[in-house]
Design a protein around this motif. Structure first.
Motif, PDB file in Angstrom:
ATOM      1  N   VAL A  28       0.879  -1.174   0.000  1.00  0.00           N
ATOM      2  CA  VAL A  28       0.000   0.000   0.000  1.00  0.00           C
ATOM      3  C   VAL A  28       0.909   1.214   0.000  1.00  0.00           C
ATOM      4  O   VAL A  28       1.613   1.486   0.975  1.00  0.00           O
ATOM      5  CB  VAL A  28      -0.917   0.002   1.232  1.00  0.00           C
ATOM      6  N   ILE A  29       0.914   1.955  -1.112  1.00  0.00           N
ATOM      7  CA  ILE A  29       1.831   3.067  -1.282  1.00  0.00           C
ATOM      8  C   ILE A  29       1.147   4.375  -0.882  1.00  0.00           C
ATOM      9  O   ILE A  29       0.000   4.631  -1.238  1.00  0.00           O
ATOM     10  CB  ILE A  29       2.324   3.156  -2.739  1.00  0.00           C
ATOM     11  N   GLU A  30       1.878   5.208  -0.150  1.00  0.00           N
ATOM     12  CA  GLU A  30       1.353   6.490   0.285  1.00  0.00           C
ATOM     13  C   GLU A  30       2.379   7.586   0.018  1.00  0.00           C
ATOM     14  O   GLU A  30       3.581   7.338   0.029  1.00  0.00           O
ATOM     15  CB  GLU A  30       1.059   6.466   1.795  1.00  0.00           C
ATOM     16  N   SER A  31       1.885   8.801  -0.240  1.00  0.00           N
ATOM     17  CA  SER A  31       2.771   9.958  -0.224  1.00  0.00           C
ATOM     18  C   SER A  31       3.093  10.237   1.238  1.00  0.00           C
ATOM     19  O   SER A  31       2.232  10.130   2.111  1.00  0.00           O
ATOM     20  CB  SER A  31       2.109  11.168  -0.880  1.00  0.00           C
ATOM     21  N   LEU A  32       4.357  10.583   1.512  1.00  0.00           N
ATOM     22  CA  LEU A  32       4.817  10.618   2.893  1.00  0.00           C
ATOM     23  C   LEU A  32       4.856  12.030   3.462  1.00  0.00           C
ATOM     24  O   LEU A  32       5.851  12.473   4.052  1.00  0.00           O
ATOM     25  CB  LEU A  32       6.174   9.929   2.994  1.00  0.00           C
TER      26      LEU A  32
END
Length: 711
Positions: free
Chosen positions: A197-201
């Motif tokens: 699950v990729i997120e902007s950090l």
């Protein structure tokens, strides 16, 4: 007082480095558990020793793998990669491998590469109750030309299986949880993990603070002090004054996009600076930024500051940008390509030699997973591009001891070869979040204890952001590598309709935000200046990524003991040891130190490298008592996501004193080593790079970069 370093000489020595019995290959180190190959019984192979079909096996050697060992295996079998300790993955028929072992006394064991070794620990436990639950998986194969065949086999396992993406060596599929072992057992499958699950950090701001945030900004620039962009704390001003602002350098950014996605009609702060852009988001035809995160990131890298009349510039405001948009209009979120090399290849082809990424798998704490392996694989094959990743925003004090807990790093920031950036505090008293941490909604769960609880997030330049992810990685490597300001950073506001104000709009052109997302582009801007200095000032025409990384580490400022002082661990001391450590890495980026490089500092970019059992030495002389700071960095071969240790090629850095005494970190975990020593007596010294183990070298050797200052 500086003392000139005289008599620098370089010598290469072919030395035989002994491997002790404790270091000999007797254990296979998997995430699934260790196997002592001395204790394998004849019954161990009973289920597969009669197989006549070629599949994957592990050939372990009794000592460090040599080029002769590899050549012998390659003459008969397909050889894929390295596993610790001292083993290679091959494809062949078991009986042939047994014959090979008989004819080669140096072989310790031949072990089937069983499916249970290939399954990530990140999966929830399987049971009779969960076996039919559908899970999204990422499957990595050994060979790209077999991926379609393997995808077809997976699809035929169950009518509920849905193969979604087949790209390079990677398959994304939706399968019943109970089928994961069967997928892992297929010939040609290297690793199976949950689809990340990729997120902007960027650190998500509490909605109930929105009114306070927007009310803090004058919006007409009259209230700016110069601290808001984060560049002042990093001493960019000193580099700019010397003429270093990133001219001639190209940085690429993969993120939610960049403003309008049109080089001819873009925010004025980027006008003339964006040379190309590419859409990577699923179902997207544009690299525009409807969210706003990527535009803020790009502004910190190379925004020209035009709208603010130069008051709010990016760190490398004369650099160019290759923009890569990963926003999916259908998903309303980031969608990262399963083949990460596509991002880097596009940018590299357009001249980018620095690639910044403010996103990651925020729930992959410390794991050296498929994405981390991919980044290391690409960088090892393309050693001239420095790739940066944000560390993540999962820092928390769950055990309530007043210190941020360890092991919360996000992948691909867990990769060996990237420059992983954590967030330190910016120093500004207006804009963004200007309340005690105790006022944040998550504080009672995430940061409930003093001294963190009542502190502010941008009031101390020697402080670390409480949300910044800490290391080490699961296999013990030191991460992050460095830190940069990531709290209350003011940068460019996307002009796309409905773009997020993030931590609050300053005006129509600029917006506040925070997170390791904000620290990473500031570090990328510093890396662009480092490359400019290496090329223009120091005459290094094409510095390697390893040299750029070594330069960034070498010039960073140790923040020990952090913002609360030397009060002891029991009272919440922020940083407990001198660098390197897994809170600050090697320290906060300092661009003045980068711009002032030269003099007593020496730079080595050894492309030929050092072979296993060999060494390369550099002599220097201190004419009076002084000090040494040395950083060794190498772009390592990719490890295995199944292995309990990511390091493959292992180099050592050793300092020999005038009296013959030696100093070394004796580090066999990281692909970075350092020696920092003061109070050295006058005399002639030898700094040596040794090839301890190089099982996957190019032409039998591992390239490296060394930066050292003796004064």
């Amino acid at each position: 007082m500086n003392h000139l370093v005289k008599g620098i000489t370089v010598s290469t020595v072919a030395a035989v480095l002994s491997v002790s019995a404790a270091q000999a290959g007797t254990v296979l180190k998997f995430n699934a558990g260790a196997i002592d190959t001395n204790k394998l019984t004849s019954n161990y192979a009973a289920s597969w020793m009669m197989e006549a079909k070629a599949t994957e096996y592990i050939v372990q050697f009794k000592k460090a793998v040599t080029e002769k060992d590899k050549a012998a295996l390659k003459a008969q079998f397909e050889v894929f990669g390295y596993l610790p300790d001292d083993a290679l993955v091959v494809r062949g028929i078991y009986s042939d491998l047994v014959t090979f072992k008989t004819n080669h006394p140096g072989v310790q064991a031949v072990v089937k590469y069983a499916g249970n070794y290939k399954v990530s620990n990140s999966f929830a436990p399987a049971s009779v109750f969960t076996k039919d639950n559908m899970v999204a998986v990422l499957v990595n194969t050994f060979k790209s030309h077999e991926v379609e065949v393997i995808a077809s086999k997976i699809e035929k396992m169950d009518v509920k299986v849905a193969v979604q993406v087949v790209d390079g060596k990677h398959i994304t599929a939706l399968i019943p949880r109970g089928l994961v072992p069967a997928v892992a057992a297929l010939t040609g499958v290297e690793h199976v993990q949950p689809a990340p699950v990729i997120e902007s950090l960027h650190f998500a701001m509490d909605e109930d603070l929105a009114d306070q945030v927007s009310a803090t900004a004058a919006g007409d620039y009259s209230d700016l002090t110069g601290d808001e962009s984060g560049t002042r704390l990093m001493n960019f001003d000193a580099a700019w004054a010397m003429g270093y602002a990133g001219k001639g350098q190209t940085v690429s950014m993969a993120d939610t996009g960049l403003d309008s996605g049109n080089t001819g009609a873009i925010h004025q702060d980027f006008a003339g600076g964006v040379i190309s852009g590419y859409p990577f988001g699923l179902w997207s035809k544009s690299w525009s930024d409807p969210m706003g995160h990527g535009t803020h990131v790009a502004g910190s890298v190379m925004g020209r500051g035009t709208a603010s009349k130069g008051l709010l510039k990016g760190g490398a405001y004369e650099a160019n940008m290759v923009a890569e948009g990963m926003w999916s209009p259908m998903m309303k979120n980031l969608s990262v390509p399963s083949k990460l090399g596509d991002l880097f290849e596009k940018a590299f082809a357009d001249g980018a030699r620095i690639h910044t990424n403010s996103w990651g798998g925020a729930r992959t704490f410390g794991a050296y997973d498929n994405f981390a392996v991919q980044v290391d694989e690409w960088s090892y094959a393309n050693p001239d591009m420095l790739i940066l990743f944000a560390a993540g925003n999962s820092g928390a004090d769950k055990n309530k001891d007043g210190r941020i807990d360890s092991n919360s790093m996000a992948s691909p920031g867990t990769a060996k070869n990237v420059l992983t950036v954590g967030a330190s505090e910016n120093v500004t008293k207006s804009g963004g979040i200007q309340v005690p941490i105790s006022k944040l909604r998550a504080a009672k769960d995430e940061w409930p204890s003093e001294p963190i609880y009542s502190s502010y997030i941008s009031d101390n330049g020697n402080g670390l952001a409480m949300f910044s992810s800490r290391g080490p990685t699961t296999d013990g490597r030191t991460k992050p590598d460095i830190v940069a300001p990531g709290t209350n950073v003011l940068s460019v506001f996307s002009q796309e309709k409905d773009a997020s104000p993030l931590w609050g709009a300053y005006n129509k052109d600029y917006v506040w935000s925070g997170g390791t997302s904000m620290a990473t582009p500031l570090a990328a801007g510093a890396a662009a200046i480092a490359r400019q200095v290496l090329v223009e000032k120091l005459g290094m025409k094409n510095p390697s990524a390893a040299l750029m990384k070594a330069t960034m580490l070498h010039t960073a400022v140790d923040m020990y003991p952090g913002q609360f002082g030397e009060i002891g661990a029991a009272r919440g001391q922020e940083i407990l040891t001198r660098r390197p450590n897994s809170d600050e890495g090697y320290g906060r980026v300092d661009v003045a130190n980068i711009a002032n490089l030269g003099g007593a500092t020496q730079f080595v970019d050894n492309r030929q490298g050092v072979a296993q059992g060999a060494e390369v030495s550099y002599e220097f002389t201190l004419n009076a008592p002084g000090s040494l700071y040395a950083n060794l960095v190498w772009t390592d071969a990719p490890g295995s996501a199944n292995a309990a240790q990511a390091l493959v090629n292992d180099l050592d850095l050793v300092l020999t004193l005038p009296n013959g005494q030696t100093l070394s970190m004796n580090d066999h975990i990281n692909n970075l080593e350092m020696i920092e020593k003061s109070g050295l007596p006058a005399g002639t010294y030898k700094l040596t790079v040794k090839g301890f183990k190089v099982p996957q070298g190019k032409n039998g050797a591992q390239a490296y970069a060394l930066v050292y200052t003796a004064k």
